[in-house]
Design a protein around this motif. Sequence first.
Motif, PDB file in Angstrom:
ATOM      1  N   ALA A   1      -8.103   8.109 -19.965  1.00 19.01           N
ATOM      2  CA  ALA A   1      -6.855   8.835 -19.809  1.00 19.01           C
ATOM      3  C   ALA A   1      -6.761  10.000 -20.792  1.00 19.01           C
ATOM      4  CB  ALA A   1      -5.673   7.882 -19.999  1.00 19.01           C
ATOM      5  N   ARG A   2      -7.311   9.839 -21.983  1.00 21.79           N
ATOM      6  CA  ARG A   2      -7.260  10.918 -22.967  1.00 21.79           C
ATOM      7  C   ARG A   2      -8.077  12.126 -22.527  1.00 21.79           C
ATOM      8  NH1 ARG A   2      -7.498   7.769 -28.826  1.00 21.79           N
ATOM      9  NH2 ARG A   2      -5.336   8.214 -29.387  1.00 21.79           N
ATOM     10  N   GLY A   3      -9.064  11.906 -21.673  1.00 27.14           N
ATOM     11  CA  GLY A   3      -9.898  13.022 -21.229  1.00 27.14           C
ATOM     12  C   GLY A   3      -9.342  13.765 -20.034  1.00 27.14           C
ATOM     13  N   LEU A   4      -8.185  13.365 -19.525  1.00 29.85           N
ATOM     14  CA  LEU A   4      -7.601  13.989 -18.339  1.00 29.85           C
ATOM     15  C   LEU A   4      -6.342  14.745 -18.743  1.00 29.85           C
ATOM     16  CD1 LEU A   4      -8.056  10.952 -15.951  1.00 29.85           C
ATOM     17  CD2 LEU A   4      -9.361  13.070 -15.904  1.00 29.85           C
ATOM     18  N   VAL A   5      -6.321  16.040 -18.461  1.00 29.89           N
ATOM     19  CA  VAL A   5      -5.217  16.878 -18.939  1.00 29.89           C
ATOM     20  C   VAL A   5      -4.630  17.747 -17.831  1.00 29.89           C
ATOM     21  CG1 VAL A   5      -6.026  16.923 -21.315  1.00 29.89           C
ATOM     22  CG2 VAL A   5      -6.889  18.628 -19.700  1.00 29.89           C
TER      23      VAL A   5
END
Length: 731
Positions: free
Chosen positions: A66-70
Motif C-alpha cells: 500500500a505504501r508503494g501506491l500513490v
Amino acid sequence: MRALRPEDPESLGGHRLLARLGSGGMGTVYLARGADGTPVALKVIRAEHAADPAFRARFRREVQLARGLVGRWLVPVTAADAEAAAPWLATAFVAGPSLAEAVASLGALPGDTVAVLGARLAQALTEVHAAGLVHRDVKPGNILLALDGPRLIDFGIAQGAGLTVLTAPDAVIGTPGYLAPEQTRVSGDEVAAPSDVFALGCVLAYATTGRRPFGTGDPGAVLYRTVHEEPDVDGLDAVLPPELAGVITACLAKRPAGRPTAAGLREVCEAFAGSGGKGWLPPDALRLVADRSARALDPPPRSPRSPRPPAVTTPPDGAGERPPTRRRALAIGGSAVAAVAASGTAAAVLLTRRDPGGSGAEGQGPTRTIGLQADLSGPLKDVSTAQERGARIAIDAHNARKDVPFRLALTVQDDRGEAGPAEQAARRLLGNPAVCAVIGPNSPAAARVVAPLYAAESMPVFFVSLDRDDAGPDAGQSRTLCMVRAPLSYRQYPVLSFLTRVADSRRTAIVQDAEAASAIHGAVRSLVSSPPNHDVEGKVSVHVMPAARGDFSSVVRTALAGEPQAVVFAGTSPVRAAACARALVEAGFKGARVGFEPAMRPEFLTEAGAAAEGWVFEAPYTEVQSATTKAARAFTAAHRERYGAPPGRWSAEAHDAVGLIAAVLTRFGSRASLTPGEVAEGVFRSSYEGVAKPIRFRTDGTNLLQAEQSAFLYRVDKGAFRYLGRYDQVK
C-alpha cells in the motif's frame, strides 16, 4: 461512527483517536487525527491475529504494497507500524459511503455516474497493474465515494507476480460474486490483471442495475454460476450507451484473454464520463457524503467508564415506537420459566456494550437490552407481532428467575416495513448504548437500508423470517448478519426428500411459473440436476407456464402426458398455484402435488377450494403448538397463558433468537465491557437447541446456518394447512 469505548486507547502512534468507524473479526478501524490535525482512518489488528506469524506477515506485506501506491484514486497510507504489539495502519480518511452502502440505500446509479466510476477505478487499476500487483478483491465494499471521485481501498490480499498467497492451498481468495473464473481455482489459469478487470466489470454492472451479474445466495452456487453461466446484465444497455454497456459486458468474459485491459476500459468510460469532478454524484449520494463529513467533524464523546443507566424493562405490547427510557416489567408465571428451562436457556444473560458498572434490580445486576425492529403497523403486522411476543416470552421468563446476574429488556422499533422509517429505527437502536444485539427487520425494503448500517457498526443483527438475500446483494459480506432460518437456496431439499421418501415418485413433472422469483427457478434447476429417486433413474420434466396466461389447462395436459407420479408447482403466487391445482383435478390427476412456501397462503385455499386437498408445501418455519417436544409444549403453554392464543408464525423462531443471544453472552460472564463484534463472533461459534429447531452454523467461513434440520412440511387437510413436522422426519 460510534463513540470510543473505555478500553480504547487515547492515542496510537502519535494519532489521537476520535471515534470508532467499525469493528469486526480482524480488528477495529478508528477515526483519528495526526499531529498536524489531518483526519485518518487507523486500522488496528486484534491481538489474537497479531500473534499469528502468518497473519502478521500478510499484514506486513499489505503495508509494504500500500505504501508503494500513490495514485489519485487510491487511498494513500500515511503511517504504519507492522511490528507493534497491536499492528496498525493509517490511511487518509475518506468522508463518504462505500459503493455497497450507496446502492443498498439509494438503488442503481445514473449512467453518467457509472461512467465516471468506471473511468476512475480503471485508472486506479492501471496504476496497480503497472506496479506489478493484482488487487484480487475489487468489490463495492472496497470502493468509497468521495465528492471528487471514487477511491479503491483494502490491499490486504493484493499479490505481486510470483508471490505466494498466505492462506490454505485450496482456499478461494476474494469475494464470491466479484471473483473471476480463474480465481475459483477451477480453470487453473493464473490470477493476474484481467482478474481485477473482471471484478470491476461486476462492480460496474452492479452499480448500473443494482444486481450482481452472477446472483447471490450460497457462495458455492455463486462461484458455479461465475464459471459456467452467462452473467445477468439485463438492463445495462437501457441505462448506458451501447459502447459502454458492451465494454462492461466484455469485462465479464470467461477467459482472461477476452477481456479489455484496465487502460482500455478507462478509455471507453472516459469518452462518456464528461468532466467528472465534484458533480459526478447524484443528489441523494451527495447527502450521504455530507452526512459522513458532518459526523467526522463532530465525533461522539467517549463513553464514560462507569455509567449507571436507568432501569430498563420491557414495554407493553402494541406500544409502537418506544423512546429509549423504559418501565420495569412484571415477571410472568412459572409456565414461562419452564419454557426457558426446557429450551436450554437456564442461565441466559445479556451484557450491555457500554455498561461496565450499571445495575438493575437489587441482587440481579444491570439490565441488558435487545432491540427488535419490525413492521408492526404495515402489511407484516401479524408476523411482526408474533415475533415480538416470542421474544418477550423468552426475555420475561429469564427475568422471572431469581438467580440470574442480569435482567433482560426488549426495546422495539416499528419501521412500518418502509425504507425511511427503517433507517430512523436502526439509527435509534444504534444510538442506544444499552442495545447489544438486534432482531429484525422483517421486510426486504427495510433490510436493504439497515443491513449496511448495522454492519458498519459491527452490530449483530438476526434475520428471523427474512433471507440473507433480502438485505441486498452485498449482505453476504457482513460478518455480523446472523440468519437463523433456512435460506431460499435450501428450499428444494424438503421437496426432494418428500418426493423420494414419502411419495416415491420416479417420474416428476414440474410446472414452472414464469412469474416466479429467481430462487424458485434455482430450485427447479437443482431438482432437474438431482431428481427425486435419482439413484433408481428418477426423471424430471419441466413445463413452463407463461407469465401472461392464467389458464393452466394446456400446460398441465402437456405435463401429464408423461404420466408423472408427482407434480411440483414451481411458483410463488397462491392464486396461480390454485389455478394449477384446479387444472390438475380437472385432468384427473391423483398423484402427489407439491408447492413452495410463498404460495402457501389463505388465498390458495379459497381459490382452489376442494382442489387444494392433499397438497404438500415446504416451509422454513415450524408450527410449534403441533410439535411434541417438552420445550415446544412449555413455550406454547406460556404463550397461551400470556396472550390467550397459540403462537403465531415465526413466534418460536424469534424466541429462539433471543435464546441464542443469551446463551452466547452468558460465556462473557459479568465482564464490564463487551463489543458488538465480540458478540457476533461468539454467535457463529455457537450451537443452540431451540424450541423451533437446533441452530448451528457452518464452519467453512460463510457463517451460514446449517439448514439440515431447519425446514418443515405442511399438507392441506380439510381446508387448512396442517403441520407434518421436520421434513426429514415425515413418513
